[in-house]
Design an enzyme around this catalytic site. Structure first.
Site, PDB file in Angstrom:
ATOM      1  N   ASP A 134      -0.068  11.814  -3.398  1.00 37.77           N
ATOM      2  CA  ASP A 134       0.782  12.585  -2.476  1.00 37.77           C
ATOM      3  C   ASP A 134       2.122  12.809  -3.183  1.00 37.77           C
ATOM      4  OD1 ASP A 134      -0.912  12.426   0.139  1.00 37.77           O
ATOM      5  OD2 ASP A 134      -0.903  10.418  -0.696  1.00 37.77           O
TER       6      ASP A 134
ATOM      7  N   GLY B  22      -7.417   3.388  -3.915  1.00 38.21           N
ATOM      8  CA  GLY B  22      -6.079   3.942  -4.166  1.00 38.21           C
ATOM      9  C   GLY B  22      -5.009   3.053  -3.537  1.00 38.21           C
ATOM     10  N   HIS B  23      -5.223   2.680  -2.259  1.00 39.29           N
ATOM     11  CA  HIS B  23      -4.280   1.766  -1.604  1.00 39.29           C
ATOM     12  C   HIS B  23      -4.269   0.416  -2.328  1.00 39.29           C
ATOM     13  CE1 HIS B  23      -5.623   4.412   1.881  1.00 39.29           C
ATOM     14  NE2 HIS B  23      -4.312   4.570   1.916  1.00 39.29           N
TER      15      HIS B  23
ATOM     16  N   SER C 238      -9.263   9.403  -0.882  1.00 38.24           N
ATOM     17  CA  SER C 238      -8.465   9.690   0.306  1.00 38.24           C
ATOM     18  C   SER C 238      -9.210   9.169   1.524  1.00 38.24           C
ATOM     19  CB  SER C 238      -8.275  11.209   0.440  1.00 38.24           C
ATOM     20  OG  SER C 238      -7.828  11.533   1.745  1.00 38.24           O
ATOM     21  N   SER C 239      -8.466   8.660   2.485  1.00 35.05           N
ATOM     22  CA  SER C 239      -9.118   8.179   3.718  1.00 35.05           C
ATOM     23  C   SER C 239      -9.896   9.316   4.373  1.00 35.05           C
ATOM     24  CB  SER C 239      -8.067   7.647   4.690  1.00 35.05           C
ATOM     25  OG  SER C 239      -7.273   6.656   4.049  1.00 35.05           O
ATOM     26  N   ARG C 240      -9.381  10.545   4.244  1.00 35.99           N
ATOM     27  CA  ARG C 240     -10.039  11.689   4.887  1.00 35.99           C
ATOM     28  C   ARG C 240     -11.377  12.035   4.225  1.00 35.99           C
ATOM     29  NH1 ARG C 240      -4.582  13.125   5.383  1.00 35.99           N
ATOM     30  NH2 ARG C 240      -3.920  13.544   7.524  1.00 35.99           N
TER      31      ARG C 240
HETATM   32  P1  AMP Z   1      -2.033   7.084   3.399  1.00 37.30           P
HETATM   33  O1  AMP Z   1      -2.705   5.890   3.989  1.00 37.30           O
HETATM   34  O2  AMP Z   1      -2.947   8.224   3.091  1.00 37.30           O
HETATM   35  O3  AMP Z   1      -0.789   7.495   4.147  1.00 37.30           O
HETATM   36  O4  AMP Z   1      -1.518   6.629   1.956  1.00 37.30           O
HETATM   37  C1  AMP Z   1      -0.716   5.470   1.805  1.00 37.30           C
HETATM   38  C2  AMP Z   1      -0.232   5.401   0.381  1.00 37.30           C
HETATM   39  O5  AMP Z   1      -1.364   5.327  -0.505  1.00 37.30           O
HETATM   40  C3  AMP Z   1       0.546   6.652  -0.051  1.00 37.30           C
HETATM   41  O6  AMP Z   1       1.632   6.248  -0.877  1.00 37.30           O
HETATM   42  C4  AMP Z   1      -0.480   7.435  -0.831  1.00 37.30           C
HETATM   43  O7  AMP Z   1       0.085   8.297  -1.805  1.00 37.30           O
HETATM   44  C5  AMP Z   1      -1.265   6.321  -1.494  1.00 37.30           C
HETATM   45  N1  AMP Z   1      -2.590   6.803  -1.897  1.00 37.30           N
HETATM   46  C6  AMP Z   1      -3.522   7.398  -1.116  1.00 37.30           C
HETATM   47  N2  AMP Z   1      -4.604   7.768  -1.845  1.00 37.30           N
HETATM   48  C7  AMP Z   1      -4.334   7.398  -3.128  1.00 37.30           C
HETATM   49  C8  AMP Z   1      -5.043   7.517  -4.363  1.00 37.30           C
HETATM   50  N3  AMP Z   1      -6.247   8.073  -4.427  1.00 37.30           N
HETATM   51  N4  AMP Z   1      -4.463   7.020  -5.490  1.00 37.30           N
HETATM   52  C9  AMP Z   1      -3.225   6.457  -5.430  1.00 37.30           C
HETATM   53  N5  AMP Z   1      -2.516   6.309  -4.289  1.00 37.30           N
HETATM   54  C10 AMP Z   1      -3.046   6.774  -3.156  1.00 37.30           C
END
Ligand code: AMP
Length: 263
Positions: A147, A33-34, A182-184
């Site tokens: 998100d 995703g990232h 998701s990282s989680r």
């Molecule tokens: P985070 O590291 O969870 O704060 O996410 C950083 C960025 O990556 C945020 O803009 C999230 O919306 C995006 N992100 C996280 N998971 C996904 C995913 N599965 N698909 C697309 N973008 C993602």
């Protein structure tokens, strides 16, 4: 690729860049995703900056913050492979010289959905994003639809404060079984990981919000909310994973009115 840990170093790196800067703020433990955000930024800008910063002010749960996954070495390799120019790894003292005395507060949408279940969460998010925008000075910034509430609030904030940043949205990247990456997800137990795609599947079904919430409860999820707002269905659930819990969120375009109901 420059790996930058202090703002003094960062300002020198930023001076070597022109206006064509794309920015991808993250909390690390990077996944596909990232990578989709980074790839898009690399395509659309001369320079791409990644930040990895686990922002304590957006966590309302100490256990979640303490156990947030960290895979820095793999993250740096992925970023380098994708053509990222600089990675910013700031420290709390540099991001919050004011000790979080000054905040960006949204008074409406941020109190619904996740905001209703995570008091203060979006104030932490908007505050850190405002700080990072001012530090990085990007032309474009990339956020995931995963998100969606966060994306909407950041886009609205950029408009409200006349920030010279285009907020670009990137579609949710899912595993082959439909679970949003998701990282989680790294913290899901094997049983919870098997059940988790049911959340995404039910959320995308044609049933009404309340029916979906009940179906999720019947499957063993704790439901924070299933709610359709402005043509989008948002959901959040908590999954028991032995000695801890993992909270999952997802969202999909709401089914068209008159769409056949699932029985
Ligand atoms: P985070 O590291 O969870 O704060 O996410 C950083 C960025 O990556 C945020 O803009 C999230 O919306 C995006 N992100 C996280 N998971 C996904 C995913 N599965 N698909 C697309 N973008 C993602």
């Amino acid at each position: 690729m420059k790996v930058v840990k202090t703002l003094a170093e960062w300002h020198v790196v930023r001076e070597s860049m022109d206006d064509s800067v794309g920015f991808v703020p993250t909390m690390g433990a990077l996944h596909a995703g990232h990578a989709a955000l980074l790839e898009r930024s690399v395509r659309e800008n001369r320079y791409t900056v990644l930040s990895i910063y686990v922002n304590p002010t957006q966590f309302n749960n100490a256990d979640d913050l303490d156990n947030y996954p960290c895979t820095l070495e793999a993250d740096l390799k992925l970023a380098a492979d994708l053509g990222v120019h600089a990675v910013l790894l700031p420290r709390y003292q540099e991001i919050y010289p004011d000790g979080f005395r000054f905040r960006v507060d949204e008074t409406d949408f941020s109190h619904t959905l996740c905001g209703a279940h995570r008091p203060g969460h979006f104030t932490g998010v908007l505050t850190v994003v405002m700080k990072l925008f001012n530090i990085v000075r990007p032309r474009r910034a990339y956020f995931g639809e995963k998100d969606h509430q966060q994306l909407t609030l950041i886009r609205d904030m950029a408009r409200a404060f006349f920030l010279p940043v285009d907020v670009v949205s990137v579609p949710t990247v899912r595993d082959s079984d439909g679970l949003a990456l998701s990282s989680r997800n790294l913290r899901l137990s094997p049983d919870a990981r098997r059940l988790a795609p049911t959340f995404s599947r039910l959320l995308a079904s044609a049933a009404a919000d309340a029916e979906i919430a009940q179906a999720l409860i019947d499957q063993g999820f704790t439901v924070d909310y299933v709610e359709t707002i402005n043509g989008r269905r948002y959901g959040a659930v908590v999954m028991a994973c032995g000695d801890h819990t993992v909270r999952l969120i997802d969202n999909v375009p709401a089914p068209e009115p008159g769409f056949a109901r699932a029985s």
